[in-house]
Design a protein around this motif. Structure first.
Motif, PDB file in Angstrom:
ATOM      1  N   PRO A   1     -34.394 -32.286  15.770  1.00 27.06           N
ATOM      2  CA  PRO A   1     -35.383 -33.173  16.385  1.00 27.06           C
ATOM      3  C   PRO A   1     -35.630 -34.461  15.588  1.00 27.06           C
ATOM      4  CG  PRO A   1     -36.165 -30.906  16.424  1.00 27.06           C
ATOM      5  CD  PRO A   1     -34.959 -30.933  15.531  1.00 27.06           C
ATOM      6  N   ILE A   2     -35.682 -35.567  16.325  1.00 28.60           N
ATOM      7  CA  ILE A   2     -36.003 -36.878  15.754  1.00 28.60           C
ATOM      8  C   ILE A   2     -37.182 -37.443  16.526  1.00 28.60           C
ATOM      9  CG2 ILE A   2     -35.198 -39.223  15.272  1.00 28.60           C
ATOM     10  CD1 ILE A   2     -32.319 -38.120  15.309  1.00 28.60           C
ATOM     11  N   PHE A   3     -38.312 -37.636  15.831  1.00 29.87           N
ATOM     12  CA  PHE A   3     -39.498 -38.245  16.422  1.00 29.87           C
ATOM     13  C   PHE A   3     -39.603 -39.694  15.949  1.00 29.87           C
ATOM     14  CE2 PHE A   3     -42.206 -34.039  16.326  1.00 29.87           C
ATOM     15  CZ  PHE A   3     -41.218 -33.394  17.068  1.00 29.87           C
ATOM     16  N   PHE A   4     -40.305 -40.498  16.724  1.00 30.80           N
ATOM     17  CA  PHE A   4     -40.666 -41.847  16.297  1.00 30.80           C
ATOM     18  C   PHE A   4     -42.178 -41.999  16.381  1.00 30.80           C
ATOM     19  CE2 PHE A   4     -36.248 -42.807  16.791  1.00 30.80           C
ATOM     20  CZ  PHE A   4     -36.009 -43.923  15.998  1.00 30.80           C
TER      21      PHE A   4
ATOM     22  N   ASN B   1     -50.417 -62.546  17.905  1.00 31.96           N
ATOM     23  CA  ASN B   1     -48.962 -62.629  17.746  1.00 31.96           C
ATOM     24  C   ASN B   1     -48.380 -61.330  17.188  1.00 31.96           C
ATOM     25  OD1 ASN B   1     -46.576 -64.027  18.163  1.00 31.96           O
ATOM     26  ND2 ASN B   1     -46.544 -64.903  16.104  1.00 31.96           N
ATOM     27  N   GLY B   2     -48.980 -60.210  17.608  1.00 34.34           N
ATOM     28  CA  GLY B   2     -48.468 -58.916  17.191  1.00 34.34           C
ATOM     29  C   GLY B   2     -47.730 -58.217  18.320  1.00 34.34           C
ATOM     30  N   LEU B   3     -47.314 -56.986  18.066  1.00 35.71           N
ATOM     31  CA  LEU B   3     -46.683 -56.163  19.091  1.00 35.71           C
ATOM     32  C   LEU B   3     -47.680 -55.896  20.210  1.00 35.71           C
ATOM     33  CD1 LEU B   3     -44.211 -54.291  19.906  1.00 35.71           C
ATOM     34  CD2 LEU B   3     -45.492 -52.447  18.795  1.00 35.71           C
ATOM     35  N   THR B   4     -47.284 -56.164  21.445  1.00 35.23           N
ATOM     36  CA  THR B   4     -48.160 -55.947  22.590  1.00 35.23           C
ATOM     37  C   THR B   4     -47.905 -54.577  23.204  1.00 35.23           C
ATOM     38  OG1 THR B   4     -46.589 -56.859  24.183  1.00 35.23           O
ATOM     39  CG2 THR B   4     -48.108 -58.418  23.110  1.00 35.23           C
ATOM     40  N   ILE B   5     -48.815 -54.161  24.071  1.00 34.12           N
ATOM     41  CA  ILE B   5     -48.662 -52.879  24.743  1.00 34.12           C
ATOM     42  C   ILE B   5     -47.399 -52.843  25.596  1.00 34.12           C
ATOM     43  CG2 ILE B   5     -49.656 -51.444  26.576  1.00 34.12           C
ATOM     44  CD1 ILE B   5     -52.414 -52.050  25.378  1.00 34.12           C
ATOM     45  N   GLU B   6     -47.143 -53.900  26.348  1.00 32.38           N
ATOM     46  CA  GLU B   6     -45.954 -53.910  27.210  1.00 32.38           C
ATOM     47  C   GLU B   6     -44.673 -53.863  26.391  1.00 32.38           C
ATOM     48  OE1 GLU B   6     -45.282 -53.493  30.418  1.00 32.38           O
ATOM     49  OE2 GLU B   6     -47.406 -53.011  30.562  1.00 32.38           O
ATOM     50  N   ASP B   7     -44.624 -54.600  25.289  1.00 35.58           N
ATOM     51  CA  ASP B   7     -43.429 -54.557  24.444  1.00 35.58           C
ATOM     52  C   ASP B   7     -43.272 -53.179  23.803  1.00 35.58           C
ATOM     53  OD1 ASP B   7     -42.700 -57.112  25.053  1.00 35.58           O
ATOM     54  OD2 ASP B   7     -43.170 -57.981  23.092  1.00 35.58           O
ATOM     55  N   SER B   8     -44.384 -52.572  23.413  1.00 39.08           N
ATOM     56  CA  SER B   8     -44.326 -51.242  22.831  1.00 39.08           C
ATOM     57  C   SER B   8     -43.821 -50.219  23.843  1.00 39.08           C
ATOM     58  CB  SER B   8     -45.704 -50.829  22.326  1.00 39.08           C
ATOM     59  OG  SER B   8     -45.674 -49.520  21.810  1.00 39.08           O
ATOM     60  N   LEU B   9     -44.275 -50.321  25.086  1.00 40.59           N
ATOM     61  CA  LEU B   9     -43.789 -49.417  26.128  1.00 40.59           C
ATOM     62  C   LEU B   9     -42.280 -49.569  26.322  1.00 40.59           C
ATOM     63  CD1 LEU B   9     -46.696 -49.819  28.708  1.00 40.59           C
ATOM     64  CD2 LEU B   9     -46.077 -47.700  27.526  1.00 40.59           C
ATOM     65  N   TYR B  10     -41.791 -50.806  26.261  1.00 40.77           N
ATOM     66  CA  TYR B  10     -40.340 -51.029  26.365  1.00 40.77           C
ATOM     67  C   TYR B  10     -39.614 -50.275  25.249  1.00 40.77           C
ATOM     68  CZ  TYR B  10     -35.812 -53.043  25.448  1.00 40.77           C
ATOM     69  OH  TYR B  10     -34.466 -53.179  25.176  1.00 40.77           O
ATOM     70  N   VAL B  11     -40.100 -50.419  24.022  1.00 42.36           N
ATOM     71  CA  VAL B  11     -39.444 -49.797  22.874  1.00 42.36           C
ATOM     72  C   VAL B  11     -39.442 -48.275  23.012  1.00 42.36           C
ATOM     73  CG1 VAL B  11     -39.493 -49.485  20.374  1.00 42.36           C
ATOM     74  CG2 VAL B  11     -40.022 -51.725  21.356  1.00 42.36           C
ATOM     75  N   ALA B  12     -40.594 -47.716  23.363  1.00 37.34           N
ATOM     76  CA  ALA B  12     -40.692 -46.259  23.490  1.00 37.34           C
ATOM     77  C   ALA B  12     -39.774 -45.738  24.598  1.00 37.34           C
ATOM     78  CB  ALA B  12     -42.137 -45.857  23.757  1.00 37.34           C
ATOM     79  N   GLU B  13     -39.738 -46.435  25.718  1.00 37.77           N
ATOM     80  CA  GLU B  13     -38.837 -46.029  26.806  1.00 37.77           C
ATOM     81  C   GLU B  13     -37.384 -46.098  26.368  1.00 37.77           C
ATOM     82  OE1 GLU B  13     -39.881 -47.080  31.082  1.00 37.77           O
ATOM     83  OE2 GLU B  13     -41.042 -48.588  29.982  1.00 37.77           O
ATOM     84  N   ALA B  14     -37.033 -47.160  25.650  1.00 35.61           N
ATOM     85  CA  ALA B  14     -35.649 -47.325  25.197  1.00 35.61           C
ATOM     86  C   ALA B  14     -35.265 -46.226  24.211  1.00 35.61           C
ATOM     87  CB  ALA B  14     -35.471 -48.703  24.563  1.00 35.61           C
ATOM     88  N   LEU B  15     -36.172 -45.870  23.325  1.00 36.84           N
ATOM     89  CA  LEU B  15     -35.899 -44.789  22.369  1.00 36.84           C
ATOM     90  C   LEU B  15     -35.721 -43.458  23.088  1.00 36.84           C
ATOM     91  CD1 LEU B  15     -38.417 -45.756  19.549  1.00 36.84           C
ATOM     92  CD2 LEU B  15     -35.920 -45.751  19.341  1.00 36.84           C
ATOM     93  N   ALA B  16     -36.541 -43.214  24.107  1.00 37.20           N
ATOM     94  CA  ALA B  16     -36.411 -41.976  24.882  1.00 37.20           C
ATOM     95  C   ALA B  16     -35.055 -41.908  25.575  1.00 37.20           C
ATOM     96  CB  ALA B  16     -37.540 -41.886  25.902  1.00 37.20           C
ATOM     97  N   LYS B  17     -34.627 -43.016  26.152  1.00 34.41           N
ATOM     98  CA  LYS B  17     -33.327 -43.056  26.828  1.00 34.41           C
ATOM     99  C   LYS B  17     -32.183 -42.864  25.839  1.00 34.41           C
ATOM    100  CE  LYS B  17     -34.891 -46.075  30.582  1.00 34.41           C
ATOM    101  NZ  LYS B  17     -34.858 -47.467  31.126  1.00 34.41           N
ATOM    102  N   LEU B  18     -32.374 -43.368  24.636  1.00 36.32           N
ATOM    103  CA  LEU B  18     -31.334 -43.273  23.618  1.00 36.32           C
ATOM    104  C   LEU B  18     -31.151 -41.844  23.132  1.00 36.32           C
ATOM    105  CD1 LEU B  18     -29.489 -45.366  22.215  1.00 36.32           C
ATOM    106  CD2 LEU B  18     -31.199 -45.534  20.403  1.00 36.32           C
ATOM    107  N   GLY B  19     -32.232 -41.046  23.175  1.00 35.53           N
ATOM    108  CA  GLY B  19     -32.115 -39.651  22.769  1.00 35.53           C
ATOM    109  C   GLY B  19     -33.171 -39.159  21.808  1.00 35.53           C
ATOM    110  N   ALA B  20     -34.170 -39.997  21.480  1.00 39.35           N
ATOM    111  CA  ALA B  20     -35.268 -39.524  20.637  1.00 39.35           C
ATOM    112  C   ALA B  20     -35.960 -38.349  21.321  1.00 39.35           C
ATOM    113  CB  ALA B  20     -36.259 -40.655  20.384  1.00 39.35           C
ATOM    114  N   ASP B  21     -36.572 -37.472  20.535  1.00 36.97           N
ATOM    115  CA  ASP B  21     -37.091 -36.213  21.072  1.00 36.97           C
ATOM    116  C   ASP B  21     -38.593 -36.192  21.309  1.00 36.97           C
ATOM    117  OD1 ASP B  21     -34.560 -34.707  21.099  1.00 36.97           O
ATOM    118  OD2 ASP B  21     -34.629 -35.102  18.947  1.00 36.97           O
ATOM    119  N   ALA B  22     -39.330 -37.121  20.715  1.00 36.56           N
ATOM    120  CA  ALA B  22     -40.772 -37.231  20.959  1.00 36.56           C
ATOM    121  C   ALA B  22     -41.244 -38.589  20.456  1.00 36.56           C
ATOM    122  CB  ALA B  22     -41.551 -36.118  20.264  1.00 36.56           C
ATOM    123  N   ILE B  23     -42.280 -39.103  21.097  1.00 32.46           N
ATOM    124  CA  ILE B  23     -42.906 -40.350  20.664  1.00 32.46           C
ATOM    125  C   ILE B  23     -44.330 -40.033  20.222  1.00 32.46           C
ATOM    126  CG2 ILE B  23     -43.632 -42.679  21.283  1.00 32.46           C
ATOM    127  CD1 ILE B  23     -40.603 -42.368  21.294  1.00 32.46           C
TER     128      ILE B  23
END
Length: 365
Positions: free
Chosen positions: A214-217, A227-249
């Protein structure tokens, strides 16, 4: 109806309940980041106390990149045997243990000495006042390799998985943050580029540990800063990690490299939530939205206090696991207490005084 005491399976890992002990730096490691008897004692209390899964405090993966003093390190093979004793101790209580691994970058409070401090760009850290050197593309590849080597050591030492710390203003978090990431190459600019380093790290770690480990992020829902990470950008990252194969966010928030987030009580350990169910579980809105978008489990951290609040989030919004930090510092046996039927709220009053004690101990225990 789901309950917080359901037995579940996450990537082959048997979970005796849905409670996770959130990663918490203890400042108790010995020379060269070695485990100490005090660390064993604290984690044994937690394992005895009934929590199903423990995420350790962050461990540094390169000797020259140590975010804090007296921090546990897993930067070479010499630590493996001690970690084997540690994981065996926790496993005897039917508890899982995940090693959190991190790079600090300019968010470091350990003496710099001759260490080279790297960042996505040469931008002064708002809280430490350290200006890093912009990391090269070759060094990014070497960093991903260091994560992979650390994860493989964790696997060899008997950990049940690893969590890659991508939150709170440390190095990977800084790459996601436009204020700190001002690169013009393929690792800067758009969120697709700013998150590229996370995908490089994931791919190297997965290659090292195999498909079954298991690999979590852990990721910020938002940096809560201009000028920080926004919610929408964070959702993109989490979705991309899930598609890549991460096991939990593992959903968190707040940039500790931001004076704005700190001064406005918008970091992961917020105060003033003790008597308000409305103020607790304060990253829940993001977690609710993320759980709609991804098929892997969402772990919610940050101000989880009342069982009824967590059970509602579990059943109405499909958030599968709940990480608890400060309440377990105050009451290591809290989960056993709840399991016995005593579901009063934790004794923890979220004062954060524990952060200033040796071993992050509760002042009211």
């Amino acid at each position: 109806m789901k309950t917080l005491f359901d037995k579940t399976v996450l990537k082959g890992m048997k979970m005796k309940n849905r409670f996770v002990r959130a990663g918490l730096y203890l400042a108790l490691a010995g020379e060269k980041g070695r485990l100490t008897p005090e660390i064993f004692k604290i984690y044994e209390e937690l394992a005895k106390g009934g929590v199903g899964t423990i995420i350790t405090g962050y461990s540094y993966i390169r000797e020259e990149d140590q975010p804090n003093t007296n921090m546990v390190g897993i930067y070479d093979d010499s630590s493996i045997e001690d970690f084997k004793k540690f994981t065996n101790m926790i496993h005897q209580y039917d508890t899982n243990v995940i090693l959190q691994i991190a790079s600090g970058g300019s968010l470091t409070y350990a003496p710099i000495g001759g260490r080279k401090i790297l960042g996505p760009s040469a931008v002064e850290n708002q809280t430490t006042k350290i200006t890093p050197r912009a990391v090269t593309k070759h060094e990014i590849k070497e960093l991903a390799k260091s994560y992979a080597e650390a994860a493989l050591r964790a696997k060899r030492a008997g950990f049940d998985g690893v969590e890659i710390h991508t939150a709170h203003g440390y190095l990977l978090s800084q790459f996601l943050c436009p204020y700190y990431n001002r690169r013009t190459d393929e690792y800067g600019g758009s969120i697709e580029n700013r998150s590229r380093i996370l995908f490089d790290v994931y791919n190297q770690v997965r290659k090292a540990v195999g498909e079954r480990f298991p690999i979590f992020f852990k990721i910020n829902s938002s940096d809560y800063m201009e000028n920080g990470l926004t919610i929408e950008d964070s959702l993109y990252v989490a979705e991309a990690l899930a598609k890549l194969g991460a096991d939990a966010i593992d959903v968190s928030g707040g940039n500790e490299s931001s004076t704005e987030a700190i001064e406005n009580n918008l970091t992961t350990a917020r105060t003033g939530i003790y008597n308000s169910t409305e103020k607790e579980s304060y990253f829940k809105d993001y977690a609710i939205e993320l759980a709609k978008r991804i098929s892997i489990p969402v772990i919610l951290v940050g101000g989880n206090r009342h069982i009824e609040v967590m059970e509602e989030l579990l059943n109405k919004n499909n958030i599968e696991y709940f990480a608890v930090g400060r309440p377990l510092t105050c009451e290591p046996d809290l989960i056993n207490r709840w399991a016995s039927g005593d579901i009063r709220k934790p004794k923890c009053i979220s004062c954060n005084k524990c952060y200033y004690t040796p071993g992050k101990r509760c002042i009211i225990r």
